[in-house]
Design a protein around this motif. Structure first.
Motif, mmCIF file in Angstrom:
data_model
loop_
_atom_site.group_PDB
_atom_site.id
_atom_site.type_symbol
_atom_site.label_atom_id
_atom_site.label_comp_id
_atom_site.label_asym_id
_atom_site.label_seq_id
_atom_site.Cartn_x
_atom_site.Cartn_y
_atom_site.Cartn_z
ATOM 1 N N HIS A 8 46.274 43.098 38.531
ATOM 2 C CA HIS A 8 45.025 44.010 38.571
ATOM 3 C C HIS A 8 43.788 43.295 38.846
ATOM 4 C CE1 HIS A 8 42.511 47.634 37.334
ATOM 5 N NE2 HIS A 8 41.808 46.821 36.710
ATOM 6 N N CYS A 27 40.068 47.851 43.028
ATOM 7 C CA CYS A 27 40.175 48.330 44.323
ATOM 8 C C CYS A 27 41.211 49.044 44.405
ATOM 9 C CB CYS A 27 40.269 47.380 45.365
ATOM 10 S SG CYS A 27 41.541 46.058 45.512
ATOM 11 N N ASP A 28 42.360 49.032 43.400
ATOM 12 C CA ASP A 28 43.419 49.573 43.228
ATOM 13 C C ASP A 28 43.246 51.281 42.841
ATOM 14 O OD1 ASP A 28 43.253 49.413 40.619
ATOM 15 O OD2 ASP A 28 44.878 48.066 40.262
ATOM 16 N N ASP A 30 42.435 52.354 39.940
ATOM 17 C CA ASP A 30 42.778 52.385 38.731
ATOM 18 C C ASP A 30 41.726 52.061 37.545
ATOM 19 O OD1 ASP A 30 45.290 53.826 39.250
ATOM 20 O OD2 ASP A 30 46.361 51.983 39.233
#
Length: 87
Positions: A8, A27-28, A30
Motif C-alpha cells: 500500500h 492512489c489505490d 483504499d
C-alpha cells in the motif's frame, strides 16, 4: 514505534491522538487502519472502501476519521463504518 511493510503506497497518514490506530490512504483508493500496538491491519485487513479515485488526505477529529480524495468527496468514518459522504 512499529514499522510495517506493505504494498500500500501511502499518500497520506494520520495517527489518532490516543494512539489507538494510524490510518493511511493512497492512489489505490483504499484507506487502511493500522493497530499501533500490533503493527497489523484492523478489521481483518479489509480496507475502508468508498472513494472512487486516489485518497489524498486524512484527519481525525472528535474520534471520527475524515478521508478526502481526488473524487471530490470527504468521507467520515466511525471505526470501519462509513457514516457520511460529503460531495
Amino acid at each position: 514505534m512499529v514499522v510495517v511493510e506493505s504494498s500500500h503506497e501511502a499518500w497520506g497518514v494520520v495517527v489518532h491522538r490516543s494512539h489507538v490506530y494510524a490510518a493511511s490512504g493512497s492512489c489505490d483508493i483504499d484507506v487502511l487502519l493500522w493497530s499501533e500496538d500490533e503493527g497489523m491491519l484492523i478489521g481483518e485487513g479489509e480496507p475502508l472502501q468508498g472513494h472512487t479515485r486516489a485518497v489524498t488526505a486524512l484527519a481525525v477529529h472528535d474520534g471520527l476519521l475524515y478521508s478526502s480524495g481526488n473524487d471530490c468527496t470527504v468521507r467520515l468514518w466511525d471505526g470501519t463504518q462509513l457514516i457520511m459522504t460529503l460531495a
